[in-house]
Design a protein around this motif. Structure first.
Motif, mmCIF file in Angstrom:
data_model
loop_
_atom_site.group_PDB
_atom_site.id
_atom_site.type_symbol
_atom_site.label_atom_id
_atom_site.label_comp_id
_atom_site.label_asym_id
_atom_site.label_seq_id
_atom_site.Cartn_x
_atom_site.Cartn_y
_atom_site.Cartn_z
ATOM 1 N N LEU A 40 -47.274 -75.708 -145.295
ATOM 2 C CA LEU A 40 -48.098 -74.507 -145.238
ATOM 3 C C LEU A 40 -49.196 -74.503 -146.294
ATOM 4 N N TRP A 194 -53.454 -65.010 -142.588
ATOM 5 C CA TRP A 194 -52.304 -65.687 -141.980
ATOM 6 C C TRP A 194 -51.122 -65.693 -142.939
ATOM 7 N N GLN A 195 -51.389 -66.077 -144.176
ATOM 8 C CA GLN A 195 -50.303 -66.201 -145.137
ATOM 9 C C GLN A 195 -49.781 -64.836 -145.579
ATOM 10 N N PHE A 198 -47.276 -64.138 -142.646
ATOM 11 C CA PHE A 198 -46.004 -64.854 -142.584
ATOM 12 C C PHE A 198 -45.196 -64.745 -143.872
ATOM 13 N N TYR A 234 -52.495 -61.109 -138.150
ATOM 14 C CA TYR A 234 -52.717 -62.266 -137.289
ATOM 15 C C TYR A 234 -53.953 -62.083 -136.405
ATOM 16 N N LEU A 265 -48.644 -66.945 -132.222
ATOM 17 C CA LEU A 265 -48.615 -65.866 -133.206
ATOM 18 C C LEU A 265 -48.226 -64.539 -132.561
ATOM 19 N N GLN A 268 -44.595 -64.391 -132.050
ATOM 20 C CA GLN A 268 -43.916 -64.123 -133.320
ATOM 21 C C GLN A 268 -43.879 -62.623 -133.602
ATOM 22 N N ASN A 287 -44.417 -71.037 -138.399
ATOM 23 C CA ASN A 287 -45.834 -71.121 -138.726
ATOM 24 C C ASN A 287 -46.274 -72.546 -139.020
#
Length: 305
Positions: A40, A194-195, A198, A234, A265, A268, A287
């Motif tokens: 990641l 994104w981070q 997640f 997302y 995504l 998820q 991810n």
């Protein structure tokens, strides 16, 4: 509502379990049992390396190899810094109580020694990269050092993690382009979103323990609005990546990969349950393939563009 969580996310099922002490504890402190974090950190760097204009394919491939090794050692260094800061907190959280510094398997002095070795290895990678990366490196180190303090002063430590773990994107872009422009910064913004998403999912595992000991987290803050928050993160990430693709005039082959990642995504978000800790860990790990899909899109766009 009480959560169901695994006692620990330490993995002792592989080769690391067969290492003698203290090497096994050093490997666990460096998170070598869990490569997810390394991927990641690396994958946004690959996005940046292949998005940026200017560099030859050979240079991009060499830099990818350097970033791979650098991601391994710097992710490990970040974990050591985090565990040094959090060793007392970790001892009070079920998932992290078995970590080497929290459990006493390694001393603080041993942790600092490992950190010094990892930083020297990271420096060796840095000197092989273009000078623009040398200018960015101090900011990256500052973020690594400050991230563990975020949960003590803000409800948004996962956002700080996004800035920290996402720094590979602008580094990769700068390494290939020789500079950092608006498109590189927009890519960085997409990675941060994104981070943030997640890592909030990851943090859902610890909400009960965090509340008990008074640790703040974006996961606790967004507990009641988990799906809408992660979905927003997302969605904005995908929008930013689409703008990157348009602004960079990426080859059409990039867009099917972006569509696949978008579907992954959204799935998820659809199945997210913040009170099911094992499921949250599973979705967090998913991810990595999403990052690979997007990396393939950027690489394909560069090769065919």
């Amino acid at each position: 509502m009480s959560q169901t969580r695994a006692h620990t996310d330490i993995d002792l099922s592989g080769r690391i379990a067969r290492l003698p002490e203290p090497w096994r504890s050093y490997a666990l402190l460096a998170r070598l049992d869990r490569p997810v974090g390394t991927w990641l950190l690396l994958l946004p760097g690959v996005w940046g390396l292949f998005l940026a204009p200017g560099a030859s394919l050979q240079t991009r491939l060499i830099d990818t190899a350097l970033f791979a090794f650098g991601s391994l050692v710097m992710r490990s260094a970040g974990c050591v810094v985090n565990d040094i800061w959090d060793r007392d907190i970790d001892a009070k959280v079920a998932r992290t109580a078995g970590r080497p510094l929290a459990s006493g398997a390694l001393s603080l002095k041993q942790g600092l020694l490992l950190l010094a070795v990892l930083l020297l290895m990271g420096l060796g990678v840095l000197v092989c990269l273009p000078p623009v990366c040398w200018a960015l490196a101090p900011l990256a180190l500052l973020l690594v050092a400050l991230y563990p303090a975020a949960k003590r002063v803000t409800w948004w430590p996962q956002l700080v993690m996004g800035f920290t773990f996402g720094f590979g994107a602008p580094m990769g872009y700068a390494a290939a382009a020789g500079t950092l422009d608006g498109n590189g910064l927009l890519l960085y913004g997409a990675v941060i979103l994104w981070q943030l998403g997640f890592d909030t999912i990851y943090g859902f595992q610890d909400m009960d323990d965090d509340a008990r000991i008074g640790v703040r987290s974006t996961s606790r803050l967004m507990e009641k609005n988990a799906r809408s928050f992660i979905g927003t993160c997302y969605s904005l990430m995908i929008l930013a990546l689409a703008l990157v693709g348009i602004h960079a005039h990426l080859h059409w082959i990039f867009w099917p990969f972006l569509a696949i990642a978008t579907a992954m995504l959204l799935q998820q978000v659809r199945v997210l349950n913040p009170y099911d800790a094992p499921a949250c860990l599973k979705e967090f790990r998913r991810n990595v393939p999403i990052g690979f899909v997007l990396a393939a899109g950027f690489v394909a766009a560069r090769v065919f563009g």
